[in-house]
Design an enzyme around this catalytic site. Sequence first.
Site, PDB file in Angstrom:
ATOM      1  N   ASP A 146     121.826  54.603  96.131  1.00  0.00           N
ATOM      2  CA  ASP A 146     120.505  55.140  96.178  1.00  0.00           C
ATOM      3  C   ASP A 146     120.209  56.362  95.315  1.00  0.00           C
ATOM      4  O   ASP A 146     120.845  57.439  95.287  1.00  0.00           O
ATOM      5  CB  ASP A 146     120.096  55.231  97.716  1.00  0.00           C
ATOM      6  CG  ASP A 146     118.597  55.289  97.907  1.00  0.00           C
ATOM      7  OD1 ASP A 146     117.792  54.678  96.663  1.00  0.00           O
ATOM      8  OD2 ASP A 146     118.355  55.445  99.041  1.00  0.00           O
TER       9      ASP A 146
ATOM     10  N   ASN B 179     118.707  56.464  92.044  1.00  0.00           N
ATOM     11  CA  ASN B 179     118.883  56.185  90.555  1.00  0.00           C
ATOM     12  C   ASN B 179     117.287  56.843  89.991  1.00  0.00           C
ATOM     13  O   ASN B 179     117.250  57.501  88.890  1.00  0.00           O
ATOM     14  CB  ASN B 179     119.228  55.213  89.977  1.00  0.00           C
ATOM     15  CG  ASN B 179     120.780  54.846  90.341  1.00  0.00           C
ATOM     16  OD1 ASN B 179     121.437  55.586  90.569  1.00  0.00           O
ATOM     17  ND2 ASN B 179     121.024  53.736  90.447  1.00  0.00           N
TER      18      ASN B 179
ATOM     19  N   HIS C  60     119.523  54.206  86.325  1.00  0.00           N
ATOM     20  CA  HIS C  60     120.358  53.328  86.785  1.00  0.00           C
ATOM     21  C   HIS C  60     121.530  53.171  85.654  1.00  0.00           C
ATOM     22  O   HIS C  60     122.811  52.881  86.183  1.00  0.00           O
ATOM     23  CB  HIS C  60     119.710  51.910  86.740  1.00  0.00           C
ATOM     24  CG  HIS C  60     118.613  51.700  87.676  1.00  0.00           C
ATOM     25  ND1 HIS C  60     118.937  51.903  88.800  1.00  0.00           N
ATOM     26  CD2 HIS C  60     117.294  51.381  87.445  1.00  0.00           C
ATOM     27  CE1 HIS C  60     117.867  51.388  89.845  1.00  0.00           C
ATOM     28  NE2 HIS C  60     116.817  51.324  88.915  1.00  0.00           N
TER      29      HIS C  60
ATOM     30  N   TRP D 111     113.707  42.124  93.661  1.00  0.00           N
ATOM     31  CA  TRP D 111     113.292  41.094  92.823  1.00  0.00           C
ATOM     32  C   TRP D 111     111.463  41.443  92.921  1.00  0.00           C
ATOM     33  O   TRP D 111     110.978  41.070  91.826  1.00  0.00           O
ATOM     34  CB  TRP D 111     113.361  39.689  93.204  1.00  0.00           C
ATOM     35  CG  TRP D 111     114.630  39.265  92.877  1.00  0.00           C
ATOM     36  CD1 TRP D 111     115.616  38.835  93.969  1.00  0.00           C
ATOM     37  CD2 TRP D 111     115.433  38.856  91.563  1.00  0.00           C
ATOM     38  NE1 TRP D 111     116.843  38.416  93.234  1.00  0.00           N
ATOM     39  CE2 TRP D 111     116.736  38.528  91.607  1.00  0.00           C
ATOM     40  CE3 TRP D 111     114.835  38.855  90.257  1.00  0.00           C
ATOM     41  CZ2 TRP D 111     117.625  38.138  90.911  1.00  0.00           C
ATOM     42  CZ3 TRP D 111     115.659  38.549  89.211  1.00  0.00           C
ATOM     43  CH2 TRP D 111     117.031  38.038  89.481  1.00  0.00           C
TER      44      TRP D 111
ATOM     45  N   LEU E 174     142.988  46.996  93.619  1.00  0.00           N
ATOM     46  CA  LEU E 174     141.743  47.250  94.440  1.00  0.00           C
ATOM     47  C   LEU E 174     140.719  45.903  94.280  1.00  0.00           C
ATOM     48  O   LEU E 174     140.704  45.551  93.006  1.00  0.00           O
ATOM     49  CB  LEU E 174     140.891  48.419  93.929  1.00  0.00           C
ATOM     50  CG  LEU E 174     139.468  48.920  94.332  1.00  0.00           C
ATOM     51  CD1 LEU E 174     139.478  49.179  95.895  1.00  0.00           C
ATOM     52  CD2 LEU E 174     138.832  49.741  93.584  1.00  0.00           C
TER      53      LEU E 174
ATOM     54  N   GLU F 289     131.547  52.662 110.211  1.00  0.00           N
ATOM     55  CA  GLU F 289     131.096  54.022 110.357  1.00  0.00           C
ATOM     56  C   GLU F 289     129.925  54.448 109.105  1.00  0.00           C
ATOM     57  O   GLU F 289     130.354  53.906 108.133  1.00  0.00           O
ATOM     58  CB  GLU F 289     132.033  54.933 110.175  1.00  0.00           C
ATOM     59  CG  GLU F 289     133.356  54.789 111.472  1.00  0.00           C
ATOM     60  CD  GLU F 289     132.809  55.192 112.652  1.00  0.00           C
ATOM     61  OE1 GLU F 289     131.934  56.309 112.610  1.00  0.00           O
ATOM     62  OE2 GLU F 289     132.892  54.619 113.674  1.00  0.00           O
TER      63      GLU F 289
END
Length: 241
Positions: free
Chosen positions: A16, A18, A33, A65, A131, A207
């Site tokens: 959050d 950007n 972004h 959207w 990963l 958490e």
Amino acid sequence: MNSNSNIPTHVSIIMDGNGRWAKQKGKERIYGHAAGVESVRACVEAAAESGVEYLSLFAFSEENWGRPDSEVSGLMSLMMQTIQNEIPSLKEKGVKFKVLGNLERLSPELRSAISKAEADTEPAEGMAPLLTLIIFLSYSGKWDILQAAKKMALEYSGNLQKMESLGVDDFDRFLVTHGIPDPDLVIRTSGEKRISNYLLWQSAYSEFYSVDALWPDFGKENFRLALEEYGKRDRRYGKVK
């Protein structure tokens, strides 16, 4: 499952800030972004170095959207470009790439690029990825629960007695995250403390950690500090220790 209880197996991040980051610099939102891609690289490296097995990122919600067409098209173009630029490096490092969400809303070109990226980063048979990087794209928690409920109802519509005996684990397999452990730690940047319709079912006992840094300013040190805070938490899952 990570054998070290102080290291989360699955870390999820709501990226959050950007747009605000770009506005502070007098730029268009898409500039923020694009700058956030570097934070993605940093977190992938930090997660792999720390022993985290799954890193998921909330990139674009179903609600997004509704943003201006120019921003949406810019975000989709950025996603396509990022996949093309980053997949070779992820493959070389042994990082498995996966995208989850209501992908039918994406363009055929982007869906094709995603499928190819997922196939290219699939580890060899018998090998585990360093990963697993999961991008949630065109996703919302309510949509996920609804589509899972529809699939379950369709599968058991001819056997209502069997449906009565189903439990939580049975429902899990209809979610798009089936086979992926629920997030142990959910991080949100930019100081916000909302879940924003994200992983509503899966984050029931996660958490939560909020940090003031805007996403393009979130780097390895921020990630490590979040892991340190997680290590101090006492996870009781509603029980008494």
